[in-house]
Design an enzyme around this catalytic site. Structure first.
Site, mmCIF file in Angstrom:
data_model
loop_
_atom_site.group_PDB
_atom_site.id
_atom_site.type_symbol
_atom_site.label_atom_id
_atom_site.label_comp_id
_atom_site.label_asym_id
_atom_site.label_seq_id
_atom_site.Cartn_x
_atom_site.Cartn_y
_atom_site.Cartn_z
ATOM 1 N N GLN A 1 0.847 -1.196 0.000
ATOM 2 C CA GLN A 1 0.000 0.000 0.000
ATOM 3 C C GLN A 1 0.883 1.247 0.000
ATOM 4 O OE1 GLN A 1 -3.365 -0.834 3.152
ATOM 5 N NE2 GLN A 1 -1.568 -2.033 3.617
ATOM 6 N N HIS B 1 -1.419 1.549 -4.267
ATOM 7 C CA HIS B 1 -1.798 2.958 -4.108
ATOM 8 C C HIS B 1 -0.919 3.913 -4.905
ATOM 9 C CE1 HIS B 1 -4.018 1.905 -0.095
ATOM 10 N NE2 HIS B 1 -4.669 1.535 -1.171
ATOM 11 N N CYS C 1 -0.404 13.720 -16.338
ATOM 12 C CA CYS C 1 -1.226 14.863 -16.702
ATOM 13 C C CYS C 1 -2.700 14.462 -16.623
ATOM 14 C CB CYS C 1 -0.867 15.301 -18.127
ATOM 15 S SG CYS C 1 -2.057 16.461 -18.810
ATOM 16 N N CYS D 1 -4.076 14.737 -20.685
ATOM 17 C CA CYS D 1 -3.640 13.814 -21.754
ATOM 18 C C CYS D 1 -2.974 12.555 -21.197
ATOM 19 C CB CYS D 1 -2.701 14.522 -22.732
ATOM 20 S SG CYS D 1 -1.042 14.798 -22.094
ATOM 21 N N CYS E 1 0.490 19.312 -23.309
ATOM 22 C CA CYS E 1 -0.837 19.906 -23.520
ATOM 23 C C CYS E 1 -1.148 21.041 -22.535
ATOM 24 C CB CYS E 1 -1.920 18.836 -23.460
ATOM 25 S SG CYS E 1 -2.315 18.324 -21.786
ATOM 26 N N GLY F 1 3.169 -4.419 9.025
ATOM 27 C CA GLY F 1 3.140 -2.972 9.260
ATOM 28 C C GLY F 1 1.957 -2.253 8.650
ATOM 29 N N THR F 2 0.772 -2.841 8.810
ATOM 30 C CA THR F 2 -0.421 -2.149 8.310
ATOM 31 C C THR F 2 -1.574 -2.317 9.280
ATOM 32 O OG1 THR F 2 -2.078 -2.033 6.537
ATOM 33 C CG2 THR F 2 -0.971 -4.155 6.820
ATOM 34 N N ASN G 1 3.640 -6.799 13.388
ATOM 35 C CA ASN G 1 3.245 -5.425 13.718
ATOM 36 C C ASN G 1 3.744 -5.113 15.126
ATOM 37 O OD1 ASN G 1 1.563 -2.971 14.274
ATOM 38 N ND2 ASN G 1 0.553 -3.596 12.378
#
Ligand code: APR
Length: 246
Positions: free
Chosen positions: A100, A118, A126, A129, A150, A187-188, A213
């Protein structure tokens, strides 16, 4: 650390291993996490920074926030946790990282099969475009940069709140999780969906789920094995265990 025998047996027979990682794996590299006492979302408001409406309202502010985070990431280095994952690639048929994190540290450590759910903080595109730019190709002066082709606004290639994870990346990550023999959740807080469905899918399809963790999380009660401590210490210990029987 002494590991339980079930886990050691799984390490001996596993062919396909997945690491599902979050901000905690980079904490020991000096990259702040999002939640928790010192978390970024304690100081900043996601709704003002990490969504498309906020970007359109104030692109310069959003760029300033990402420049601040890029600086931290660029000064950081992969830690022993990232590096242990790379080394484990030598001992299993297939090792994948489903992350993530947008900090690029798994790639910089040398991991091969990295699925960035993510996005990546060094990549931009952009909004008109869709031309892609690495940050080092852009001149960032305090104003949001404009597309050289653009003139459109350039945004970071980050999946913001309310945006979908690119389907091709998510499907590939799902398949890896489902086919894994061991899935490490590292670690989440594992609460942001759809990313957080990855460990559940892995377990439903028979993977042995191991959480690493510094504290128990919402998923600790249903994982197969919960290891409490820093990933930069525990992952190298797991690597040493694997090496002991090779
Ligand atoms: N070792 C292991 N775990 C750690 C360490 C460490 N050294 N330091 C912190 N942790 C743990 C914390 O206990 C916490 O459970 O890492 C976790 C970090 O959680 P979050 O800050 O919620 O980060 P994450 O789970 O990656 O967030 C998911 O939320 O804001 C969004 O898009 C952002 O990708 C992010 C998503």
């Amino acid at each position: 650390m002494k590991f339980n025998q079930d886990f050691i047996d799984k390490l001996k027979t596993a062919k396909s291993v997945v690491f599902f990682t979050g901000a905690g794996i980079s904490a020991e590299s000096g990259v702040p996490t999002f939640r928790g006492k010192e978390g970024l979302w304690k100081k900043f408001k996601p709704q003002e920074l990490a969504n498309f409406d906020a970007f359109i309202r104030n692109p310069d502010l959003v760029w300033e926030w990402y420049q601040y985070r890029r600086k931290i990431v660029e000064e950081a280095n992969p830690n022993p946790g990232h590096l242990a994952i790379v080394e484990m690639g030598k001992y299993f048929e297939d090792v994948s990282v489903i992350t993530q994190n947008v900090d690029d540290l798994h790639n910089r450590a040398g991991s091969k099969n990295v699925y960035e759910l993510h996005g990546n903080i060094e990549r931009n595109y952009c909004i008109d475009c869709e031309a892609i730019y690495n940050t080092n190709e852009l001149e960032v002066t305090g104003k949001a940069p404009r597309c050289k082709k653009c003139g459109g606004l350039i945004r970071p290639d980050i999946v913001w709140f309310g945006e979908p994870i690119p389907q091709s990346i998510f499907s590939a990550a799902e398949l890896k999780a489902k086919n894994s023999d061991i899935c490490f959740v590292v670690g989440t807080t594992a609460i942001i969906y759809p990313a957080a469905s990855i460990p559940r899918l892995a377990k439903e399809d028979g993977a042995y789920l191991v959480e690493i963790n510094i504290e128990p999380t919402e998923i600790s009660h249903w994982v197969d094995y919960s290891l409490i401590g820093k990933s930069g210490e525990i992952l190298p210990e797991i690597l040493a265990e694997i090496r002991s029987f090779h």
